[in-house]
Design an enzyme around this catalytic site. Structure first.
Site, short mmCIF file in Angstrom:
data_model
loop_
_atom_site.label_atom_id
_atom_site.label_comp_id
_atom_site.label_asym_id
_atom_site.label_seq_id
_atom_site.Cartn_x
_atom_site.Cartn_y
_atom_site.Cartn_z
N CYS A 1 10.36 12.21 37.43
CA CYS A 1 10.87 10.86 37.68
C CYS A 1 11.39 10.27 36.37
O CYS A 1 10.70 10.34 35.34
CB CYS A 1 9.76 9.98 38.25
SG CYS A 1 10.25 8.24 38.40
N GLU B 1 0.60 13.90 36.01
CA GLU B 1 1.42 13.02 35.18
C GLU B 1 0.75 12.78 33.83
O GLU B 1 1.42 12.76 32.79
CB GLU B 1 1.69 11.69 35.88
CG GLU B 1 2.56 10.76 35.03
CD GLU B 1 2.73 9.37 35.62
OE1 GLU B 1 2.92 8.43 34.83
OE2 GLU B 1 2.66 9.22 36.86
#
EC number: 1.17.7.4
Length: 314
Positions: A96, A126
């Site tokens: 992202c 993440e």
């Protein structure tokens, strides 16, 4: 029983882009396409892509030579990128862009000789990718904290050269408290002008608070390993509204709705709308009526695709 729908809910721009990268790679290059980690944390999405020819692995040593590999929306460490480049793998990066923004911040702090504190959940991909952006060879370090207790116990080398970043899918309320604790303990700490929690996470958390305020029970459509979906469930529960995290209609239990007049439904950023529709259909089969959408923030953000995977206009 009346159904109310959170707005916004479901897919965000980063998830849309990540899924489309896998779909386009399958169309352009054909299967198999290897994906490091689940491209997004949703069982339905991952299984659909697997059927189409995506092969999901956790590490690059599970990837053969001379194949295409895609990095998931959660991002990867610099060590993973170096490994892929060293093997000559063809990589499409579905990280992202808002996660990439955090990666850039961490790398800059490392180059500037500042130690870095990451607010996030241990073990989340993440977090692993973000911590892996810090080059400790210059003597600095990156630290992970989850709550105020971690902040109180944290020992750093130089509190005057310190900065923080955050995981993008955290609870805004929890993160605000941790940031306050950091600034109290380390007055010289630097950081982004606002926390790194993404627009979609903020919007969905605001929407679920409104939903919990108006409903007797809240259903969050999302997979158990989805960080942002879990935060939505927790937020509803903190408002004293019973809340359930479900993968889809098959997880519903009729007893949840005994004596309930208003049912709220939202979905995590990695959950497709088709799953929400399935939940609505099951509830309506049990006697629920309507599916009124609450007012909310409009989202019109899009992220560009890798050049090789863009649909060519005729």
């Amino acid at each position: 029983m009346q159904i109310k729908l959170a707005n916004p809910r479901g897919f965000c721009a980063g998830v849309d882009r990540a899924i489309e990268i896998v779909n386009r790679a399958l169309e352009v290059f054909g299967p198999p396409i290897y994906v490091r980690h689940e491209v997004v944390h949703n069982k339905f999405v991952v299984e659909d892509l697997r059927i189409r020819g995506a092969i999901f692995v956790e590490e690059l040593d599970q990837v053969p030579d001379d194949v295409i590999v895609i990095f998931s929306a959660h991002g990867v460490s610099q060590a993973v990128r170096t490994e892929a480049a060293g093997r000559g793998l063809k990589v499409f990066d579905a990280t992202c862009p808002l996660v990439t923004k955090v990666h850039i911040e961490v790398a800059k702090y490392s180059r500037d000789g500042r130690e870095c504190i990451l607010i996030g959940h241990a073990g989340h991909p993440e977090v692993e990718g973000t911590m892996g952006q810090y080059d400790a060879s210059n003597g600095g370090a990156i630290y992970l904290v989850e709550d105020e207790k971690d902040v109180a116990e944290l020992q750093v080398h130089n509190p005057d050269k310190l900065a923080f970043v955050t995981q993008t899918t955290l609870s805004m309320d929890d993160t605000s408290r941790v940031i306050d604790a950091l600034r109290t303990r380390f007055p010289a700490i630097g950081g982004p002008r606002k926390d790194d929690i993404c627009y979609a996470t903020q919007n969905r958390q605001d929407a679920v608070k409104q939903l919990a305020d108006e409903c007797d029970v809240v259903l969050v459509v999302g997979s158990p390993n989805s960080s942002n979906s879990n935060r939505l469930r927790e937020l509803a529960e903190r408002m004293a509204t019973p809340a359930y995290l479900i993968d889809g209609a098959e997880d519903l239990q009729k007893s949840w709705f005994d004596g309930v007049e208003r049912i709220g439904i939202t979905a995590g950023a990695s959950a497709p709308e088709v799953l929400v529709r399935g939940v609505i259909q099951q509830l309506q089969a049990w006697g629920a009526t309507g599916a009124d959408e609450l007012a909310g923030r409009e989202e019109n953000i899009t992220f560009s695709m890798p050049k090789e995977l863009r649909v060519r206009s005729i």
